[in-house]
Design a protein around this motif. Structure first.
Motif, short mmCIF file in Angstrom:
data_model
loop_
_atom_site.label_atom_id
_atom_site.label_comp_id
_atom_site.label_asym_id
_atom_site.label_seq_id
_atom_site.Cartn_x
_atom_site.Cartn_y
_atom_site.Cartn_z
N ASP A 91 16.40 16.83 -6.20
CA ASP A 91 17.06 16.41 -4.97
C ASP A 91 17.59 14.99 -5.17
N MET A 92 18.95 14.87 -5.32
CA MET A 92 19.56 13.57 -5.60
C MET A 92 19.40 12.61 -4.43
N ALA A 93 19.52 13.13 -3.21
CA ALA A 93 19.37 12.26 -2.04
C ALA A 93 17.95 11.70 -1.98
N ALA A 94 16.94 12.53 -2.27
CA ALA A 94 15.56 12.06 -2.29
C ALA A 94 15.35 11.01 -3.38
N LEU A 95 16.05 11.21 -4.52
CA LEU A 95 15.94 10.25 -5.63
C LEU A 95 16.49 8.89 -5.21
N VAL A 96 17.69 8.89 -4.59
CA VAL A 96 18.30 7.62 -4.17
C VAL A 96 17.43 6.93 -3.12
N ARG A 97 16.94 7.73 -2.14
CA ARG A 97 16.12 7.17 -1.07
C ARG A 97 14.82 6.56 -1.63
N THR A 98 14.20 7.29 -2.55
CA THR A 98 12.92 6.82 -3.11
C THR A 98 13.12 5.56 -3.96
N ILE A 152 10.81 -2.50 -0.95
CA ILE A 152 9.45 -2.83 -0.54
C ILE A 152 8.87 -4.00 -1.33
N PRO A 153 8.97 -4.02 -2.69
CA PRO A 153 8.44 -5.18 -3.41
C PRO A 153 9.10 -6.50 -3.02
N LEU A 154 10.43 -6.46 -2.77
CA LEU A 154 11.11 -7.70 -2.38
C LEU A 154 10.60 -8.21 -1.04
N ALA A 155 10.47 -7.31 -0.07
CA ALA A 155 9.98 -7.70 1.24
C ALA A 155 8.54 -8.19 1.15
N SER A 156 7.71 -7.48 0.38
CA SER A 156 6.31 -7.88 0.22
C SER A 156 6.20 -9.24 -0.45
N PHE A 157 7.04 -9.48 -1.47
CA PHE A 157 7.03 -10.76 -2.18
C PHE A 157 7.39 -11.90 -1.23
N ALA A 158 8.44 -11.71 -0.43
CA ALA A 158 8.89 -12.75 0.50
C ALA A 158 7.79 -13.07 1.51
N LEU A 159 7.15 -12.04 2.04
CA LEU A 159 6.08 -12.26 3.01
C LEU A 159 4.89 -12.99 2.39
N ASN A 160 4.55 -12.62 1.16
CA ASN A 160 3.44 -13.27 0.47
C ASN A 160 3.73 -14.74 0.16
N LEU A 163 0.82 -1.22 0.00
CA LEU A 163 0.00 0.00 0.00
C LEU A 163 0.85 1.27 0.00
N TYR A 164 2.02 1.18 0.61
CA TYR A 164 2.86 2.37 0.70
C TYR A 164 3.57 2.66 -0.62
N LEU A 165 3.74 1.65 -1.44
CA LEU A 165 4.55 1.78 -2.66
C LEU A 165 4.06 2.87 -3.61
N PRO A 166 2.76 2.97 -3.96
CA PRO A 166 2.34 4.03 -4.91
C PRO A 166 2.58 5.45 -4.39
N LEU A 167 2.56 5.61 -3.05
CA LEU A 167 2.77 6.95 -2.50
C LEU A 167 4.17 7.45 -2.80
N LEU A 168 5.10 6.52 -3.04
CA LEU A 168 6.46 6.93 -3.39
C LEU A 168 6.50 7.67 -4.73
N SER A 187 15.53 3.39 -3.68
CA SER A 187 15.87 2.28 -2.79
C SER A 187 14.61 1.66 -2.18
N LEU A 188 13.69 2.51 -1.77
CA LEU A 188 12.43 2.00 -1.23
C LEU A 188 11.62 1.28 -2.30
N PHE A 189 11.67 1.82 -3.54
CA PHE A 189 10.98 1.16 -4.65
C PHE A 189 11.48 -0.27 -4.85
N LEU A 190 12.76 -0.50 -4.60
CA LEU A 190 13.34 -1.83 -4.77
C LEU A 190 13.11 -2.72 -3.55
#
Length: 585
Positions: A60-67, A74-82, A42-47, A69-72
């Protein structure tokens, strides 16, 4: 039982829910893991909003890297949990449905022969196997998905309202007609699924019946005719299947297609709000990301709702078996007789199958411990029904049956069936070795006891002639054996059970005279001092009994010692006029 009666649906679902209770802790853990994965998704589209507004437009390069990283991450963690929740849940659903199948199977074993006579075997097997498998499929694939889709939909709706409530209001304009289409076609789908289930069961029943009757089909040159019947049944099934598939598409796809139109409306209205600078581009991108994702749980829920039609049909078909009341029920305070002398008595026993005349009418019979009594009579006189009553496959409508002076309805079924053992005219032989078939009633019997039982049944020479001896496979329903060999295996099985009362229901009918003589000598040796009841139409076998009872039209019309009835010129004399005349000559 109709498919549209809501009162019939609730008990089905409650009964199914009871099977979940033993696994509630595991289910709670699975649900927690699944919901955690859903929350991350659910949090992923808000990114998207942060990516556009903060990183790209804000340069903002730091915001780009942070965003990113979360894009990568969150799906991995969600996939593992599913994956974890899905695998564990699939195992749980299989366990739950196995429990259901065991209960249905055990209930079938408590039903009387009349139940099985009234239903095709293929239909029963279809309910026990295919219908429960369909319930398991839907439970495994749909139930957990229903919870996660509901949570995901609620969270997505919340985010849409949070981002722009005006856009959200536009996006749900077409929701009511979508829901209407789902409800209408889902009702039609339920009826269609029921028809498919019935057509499939009909094919199964046809195949079982005609495969069993292969010899008759071939000898009657009916192969082409039966193939045509098979093709006709298959054509009916295919038509029902295509109808169900079409309604499945309408119930699952049409509502989603209607919702797609709302997406185009959102693009137009949302784009105009961005142009008017009422919302930021990042907010609109995030909204559209959620809007595109909201279709997935909505479509999923609509598809699941349609799948419930299949589950409810299968549940009702299974419940029709479970709701069938057993005719024979063990008393709550039933007792077990440890030692039995073998006195058997029928006290004014009457029974009717409800199809016009009584099968038995006030039948009285007393068998002393250790005595041999023959029951004879023309076909349809009620002889085999007496056998079913003695082991409580059926209960009499009136009167009672006593074992050592105790009403057998007061005994535990296990105790009764330990002390009274029948051998049928057409015994069932399992697809196992000959020794395993003989040991069926006493799996722990020693090799010596098995050999002794086989010897008493006249099987010793036959087993010795086989390369594998008693380890020789009997084949499906014992088809590698002759009718007489199957009969002797069943008799050996009964001898090994060591009953106080042995009931032979035309048990030597398929034996040649020499084999019959060996079997008779064997059972006389084995049953010496024990009670034997012979249901027979053979004069030589009946004449070896201590007493003969003659049944006609469900009544005892004559009884006495063999030599007395032979000379009396009564019903017994009329039944065996030829053999008696030959004996007198």
């Amino acid at each position: 039982m109709t498919g549209t009666d809501p009162a019939r649906k609730r008990p089905n679902l409650r009964r199914a829910a009871r099977y979940l209770l033993p696994y509630r802790r595991q289910l709670a853990a699975v649900l927690l893991i699944s919901l955690t994965g859903t929350a991350l998704s659910l949090y992923l589209p808000l990114l998207s909003r942060d990516l556009v507004d903060d990183a790209l437009l804000g340069q903002d390069m730091a915001a780009l890297v942070r965003t990113v990283s979360l894009f990568l991450a969150i799906p991995l963690a969600s996939f593992a949990l599913n994956v974890v929740s899905g695998m564990v849940y699939t195992k749980l659903s299989a366990d739950v449905l196995f429990d259901m199948r065991v209960d249905v199977y055990a209930h079938l074993q408590r039903l009387s022969p009349r139940f099985f006579a009234s239903r095709p075997l293929g239909d029963i097997v279809s309910r026990l196997n295919s219908d429960i498998a369909e319930i398991q499929r839907i439970l495994a694939e749909s139930a957990l998905a229903w919870v996660t889709s509901t949570v995901y939909l609620a969270g997505t709706v919340g985010m849409l309202v949070y981002l722009d409530w005006r856009l959200f209001s536009v996006s749900i304009v077409l929701l009511p007609p979508s829901v209407w289409a789902l409800v209408v076609y889902r009702r039609k789908l339920e009826t269609s699924v029921r028809i498919v289930r019935e057509q499939s069961a009909d094919i199964g029943a046809f195949l079982i019946e005609t495969i069993r009757a292969t010899r008759l089909v071939v000898s009657s040159n009916a192969q082409t005719r039966e193939l045509a019947r098979f093709r006709g049944k298959n054509d009916d099934f295919v038509r029902a299947l295509l109808s169900m598939r079409w309604l499945t598409y309408l119930a699952g796809g049409l509502p989603g297609l209607i919702l797609v139109v709302s997406t185009g409306v959102v693009f137009l209205y949302g784009g105009s709000r961005v142009i008017d600078e009422a919302i930021t581009l990042g907010t609109f991108v995030a909204f559209m990301a959620y809007q595109m994702r909201v279709l997935q749980p909505v479509r999923g829920l609509m598809g699941l709702y349609a799948n419930l039609a299949t589950a409810e049909v299968s549940l009702r078909r299974v419940d029709e078996i479970v709701d069938t009341e057993p005719e024979v029920v063990e008393a709550p305070d039933a007792i077990a007789l440890e030692r039995v002398e073998g006195a058997v008595a029928l006290d004014s026993v009457s029974l009717s199958f409800g199809r016009g005349g009584a099968v038995l009418t006030e039948v009285g019979l007393a068998v002393a411990p250790g005595a041999t009594v023959a029951i004879v009579g023309p076909s349809g006189s009620g002889k085999s029904t007496v056998v079913d009553l003695l082991v409580r496959q059926l209960d009499p409508d009136g009167g009672r049956i006593l074992l050592d002076g105790v009403d057998i309805r007061a005994l535990t079924l296990a105790s009764l069936r330990t002390h009274i053992v029948p051998v049928d005219q057409e015994p069932y032989i399992f697809n196992a070795s000959l020794e395993e078939n003989i040991r069926y009633a006493r799996p722990g019997a020693s090799d010596g006891e098995v050999r002794a039982a086989a010897r008493a049944a006249g099987l010793e020479e036959f087993l010795a002639s086989l390369p594998e001896g008693g380890a020789t496979p009997a084949g499906e329903q014992g088809m590698t054996l002759s009718a007489g060999e199957r009969q002797r295996v069943a008799i050996a099985r009964a001898f090994l059970a060591d009953p106080a009362v042995l009931v032979l229901d035309e048990a030597t009918a398929n034996l040649d005279p020499a084999s019959e003589e060996r079997v008779i000598e064997g059972y006389e040796a084995v049953m010496a001092g024990r009670t034997t009841i012979l249901v027979t139409h053979r004069f030589d076998l009946a004449s070896r009994a201590d007493r003969i009872v003659v049944l006609e039209n469900g009544r005892v019309v004559e009884e006495g010692r063999p030599w007395e009835l032979t000379r009396s010129g009564g019903a017994f004399h009329g039944l065996f006029r030829g053999p008696i005349a030959g004996r007198d000559a």
